[in-house]
Scaffold this motif. Structure first.
Motif, mmCIF file in Angstrom:
data_model
loop_
_atom_site.group_PDB
_atom_site.id
_atom_site.type_symbol
_atom_site.label_atom_id
_atom_site.label_comp_id
_atom_site.label_asym_id
_atom_site.label_seq_id
_atom_site.Cartn_x
_atom_site.Cartn_y
_atom_site.Cartn_z
ATOM 1 N N ASP A 86 55.065 71.871 46.693
ATOM 2 C CA ASP A 86 54.931 71.477 45.283
ATOM 3 C C ASP A 86 53.756 70.522 45.069
ATOM 4 O OD1 ASP A 86 57.175 72.996 44.507
ATOM 5 O OD2 ASP A 86 58.541 71.361 45.007
ATOM 6 N N LEU A 87 52.613 70.871 45.615
ATOM 7 C CA LEU A 87 51.434 70.006 45.524
ATOM 8 C C LEU A 87 50.374 70.532 44.567
ATOM 9 C CD1 LEU A 87 51.073 69.117 49.317
ATOM 10 C CD2 LEU A 87 51.976 67.664 47.490
ATOM 11 N N GLY A 88 50.665 71.641 43.881
ATOM 12 C CA GLY A 88 49.714 72.156 42.913
ATOM 13 C C GLY A 88 48.645 73.029 43.543
ATOM 14 N N HIS A 89 47.534 73.158 42.840
ATOM 15 C CA HIS A 89 46.447 74.012 43.311
ATOM 16 C C HIS A 89 45.764 73.360 44.511
ATOM 17 C CE1 HIS A 89 42.712 76.320 43.383
ATOM 18 N NE2 HIS A 89 43.335 77.218 42.625
ATOM 19 N N PRO A 90 45.422 74.133 45.557
ATOM 20 C CA PRO A 90 44.791 73.538 46.751
ATOM 21 C C PRO A 90 43.533 72.745 46.443
ATOM 22 C CG PRO A 90 45.439 75.807 47.192
ATOM 23 C CD PRO A 90 45.683 75.579 45.727
ATOM 24 N N ALA A 91 42.741 73.188 45.482
ATOM 25 C CA ALA A 91 41.474 72.506 45.193
ATOM 26 C C ALA A 91 41.678 71.121 44.598
ATOM 27 C CB ALA A 91 40.624 73.351 44.250
ATOM 28 N N LEU A 92 42.900 70.848 44.100
ATOM 29 C CA LEU A 92 43.179 69.552 43.479
ATOM 30 C C LEU A 92 44.188 68.722 44.263
ATOM 31 C CD1 LEU A 92 43.445 70.715 39.756
ATOM 32 C CD2 LEU A 92 41.479 69.659 40.883
ATOM 33 N N ALA A 93 44.735 69.272 45.339
ATOM 34 C CA ALA A 93 45.875 68.633 46.013
ATOM 35 C C ALA A 93 45.475 67.501 46.950
ATOM 36 C CB ALA A 93 46.672 69.681 46.783
ATOM 37 N N GLU A 141 37.081 74.662 52.570
ATOM 38 C CA GLU A 141 36.544 75.446 51.465
ATOM 39 C C GLU A 141 37.534 75.518 50.300
ATOM 40 O OE1 GLU A 141 33.321 78.069 50.090
ATOM 41 O OE2 GLU A 141 33.525 76.656 51.742
ATOM 42 N N ALA A 142 38.805 75.729 50.606
ATOM 43 C CA ALA A 142 39.812 75.914 49.557
ATOM 44 C C ALA A 142 40.210 74.603 48.899
ATOM 45 C CB ALA A 142 41.044 76.602 50.136
ATOM 46 N N CYS A 143 40.166 73.513 49.647
ATOM 47 C CA CYS A 143 40.711 72.240 49.151
ATOM 48 C C CYS A 143 39.654 71.294 48.595
ATOM 49 C CB CYS A 143 41.498 71.550 50.266
ATOM 50 S SG CYS A 143 42.927 72.514 50.828
ATOM 51 N N SER A 144 38.384 71.587 48.798
ATOM 52 C CA SER A 144 37.286 70.771 48.252
ATOM 53 C C SER A 144 37.519 69.274 48.437
ATOM 54 C CB SER A 144 37.117 71.073 46.752
ATOM 55 O OG SER A 144 36.778 72.414 46.544
ATOM 56 N N PRO A 145 37.716 68.807 49.660
ATOM 57 C CA PRO A 145 37.948 67.367 49.844
ATOM 58 C C PRO A 145 36.703 66.546 49.554
ATOM 59 C CG PRO A 145 37.615 68.419 51.964
ATOM 60 C CD PRO A 145 37.666 69.529 50.941
#
Length: 499
Positions: A86-93, A141-145
């Motif tokens: 339940d952490l939302g979209h990977p790019a924003l998590a 790539e997916a999480c944009s840290p």
């Protein structure tokens, strides 16, 4: 290019949000603990070993056992992880990704392949050793840290003819990050252990223009062997031409005197309950079999604790109790008398020489009692095997080592889960190898940090971990960089009248 996801993360942090960490290949949580102590939120982790994954979950997500589950990064996609938790979209998590794929995963991944990996990942699925690296990059790539921190052994700079750290930096640079890597020794950061590791740090270009590493907090003259290992690791860098020289490698920040001396083994372990292995064996309190953490031992409450021991007992959020339950040791009845006679710093060749002397003494004692044993007879061989370890000292010179009380320990290895002869306690009266809790102390895990499983899995988790105090130093430097970036943006917005 600053993407909408990056901008949203910066805005959230600027509004006072805590930076959220995803720990890949997390183990039990050495990196996570350091970041937690520096004010980061440990949002999630991926670890395939069930005991280590449970340890991580028990310590950082006590009331949510969804985080206790072992996960295989090759089978768990970023969107699956964030949905399950339940952490939302990977790019924003997540704001920060930490961890390090096993070095052997990189051996045959060439530089040209690495540059293409994020765009064409399926092309290299036939190379199993590349797979973990590909999956790590897919998470980035997916999480944009905003920040990436990677840890590995120094040989990552010279692995199969590749400088993997340099190649990782090339990939991350092409994805909008500024990168750097160096070698850091844990003893220079308050850890009672001379542990050398490579750290690679990358910031998104939207928040930083360069990379720096934390200055040492302690001082020690490292043994010559560490200089030799470092030279081997840096060999590829030393042999490139001036035109090809890396701009990503940064020499380790030098310790600047006056600094407090490195924490010693005695300062780290001296307040823990004494365990006389020979006495415990004689009283039937030490037997063969799995060691569970179900017999708590009381801790003494001295008027004055060494600073390190005080820190381990009183780590915020991981405070210890008045007892310690994982202070358990190996059943090694043959070797306790030998441990007692070794000198600090002795290794396996000295142990064999000492054992041979003990064997001759045993033969002489039996002869004095009128019981002469013929050489190479079954009785002679049985007596010899009961005293002398069987390993070839020429092949295993470093298999054993008796610690020195007045120095940090040598590097703890993952094979602590198999023997722990590499760390024989410095106290000859106790005549044993170190306990699980002592190994945890040498890695700078506080007394309130718990390990799932029994003794062997706990030793393995500890030996594989990044020392939390070293992680904390890195995390504090990263937090300072983030704060400086956010402060700079706030000032710029005020100057331009932006909100």
């Amino acid at each position: 290019m600053t993407t909408p996801a990056i901008r949203q993360k910066i805005a959230r942090l600027a509004a006072g949000g805590r930076p959220r960490v995803l720990d890949l290949f997390s183990g039990c949580g050495g990196i996570s603990l350091g970041f937690h102590a520096a004010g980061f939120e440990i949002a999630a982790a991926i670890e395939h070993d069930p005991d280590a994954a449970k340890s991580h979950g028990m310590n950082f997500h006590k009331s949510d056992n969804r985080h206790w589950k072992a996960r295989d990064i090759t089978k768990t996609k970023p969107a699956e992880l964030t949905k399950e938790l339940d952490l939302g979209h990977p790019a924003l998590a997540f704001d920060v990704i930490v961890g390090g794929p096993p070095c052997q995963a990189f051996a045959r991944v060439g530089r040209s392949k690495l540059r293409e990996v994020a765009d064409h990942p399926e092309a290299f699925r036939h190379d199993d050793r590349a797979e973990l690296y590909i999956d790590y990059l897919q998470y980035v790539e997916a999480c944009s840290p905003l920040v990436v921190l990677m840890e590995n052994v120094p040989d990552m700079l010279n692995h199969g003819g590749h400088n993997i750290a340099e190649e990782v930096c090339e990939v991350l640079s092409s994805r909008g990050y500024v990168c750097g890597y160096t070698l850091l020794n844990a003893a220079l950061y308050g850890v009672p252990q001379m542990r050398e590791r490579m750290f690679l740090l990358a910031y998104h270009k939207g928040i930083a223009e360069g990379v720096s590493f934390p200055a040492p907090t302690h001082w020690i003259e490292l043994p010559a062997g560490y200089d030799g290992s470092r030279a081997v690791a840096l060999k590829l860098l030393a042999n490139v031409s001036e035109n090809e020289r890396s701009d990503h490698y940064t020499p380790p920040p030098p310790p600047k005197r006056p600094l407090p001396p490195a924490v010693t083994a005695a300062e780290a372990l001296g307040d823990l309950p004494a365990l006389d292995a020979r006495k415990l064996l004689a009283e039937g309190m030490l037997k063969r079999g799995a060691r569970r953490f179900d017999q708590p031992l009381p801790l003494a409450l001295p008027d004055r604790l060494p600073d390190f021991a005080h820190q381990m007992r009183n780590w915020q959020g991981f405070e210890g109790a008045q007892t310690v339950a994982d202070h358990v040791i190996r059943y090694l009845p043959r070797d306790y008398p030998l441990f007692a006679r070794l000198e600090p710093g002795d290794q396996y060749p000295e142990a064999i020489a000492c054992a041979e002397k003990m064997f001759e003494e045993a033969l002489a004692a039996m002869k004095a009692q009128g019981n002469t044993i013929r050489k190479n007879s079954p009785a002679w061989k049985m007596l010899r095997a009961s005293i002398i370890p069987p390993y070839d000292p020429g092949k295993f010179p470093n298999k054993w080592r008796k610690m020195e009380a007045d120095k940090p320990s040598r590097t703890l290895m993952a094979h602590l889960g198999k023997d722990s002869y590499s760390h024989i306690h410095y106290d000859s009266a106790q005549a044993r190898t170190i306990s699980v809790r002592e190994a945890a102390r040498l890695q700078s895990f506080p007394d309130g940090f718990v390990f799932a499983g029994t003794m062997n899995p706990a030793f393995r988790q500890i030996g594989n971990a990044v020392p939390p105090l070293l992680s904390k130093a890195l995390a504090a430097a990263i937090r300072a960089q983030l704060d400086d970036a956010l402060q700079g943006r706030t000032i710029q917005q005020k100057k331009t009248g932006q909100r």
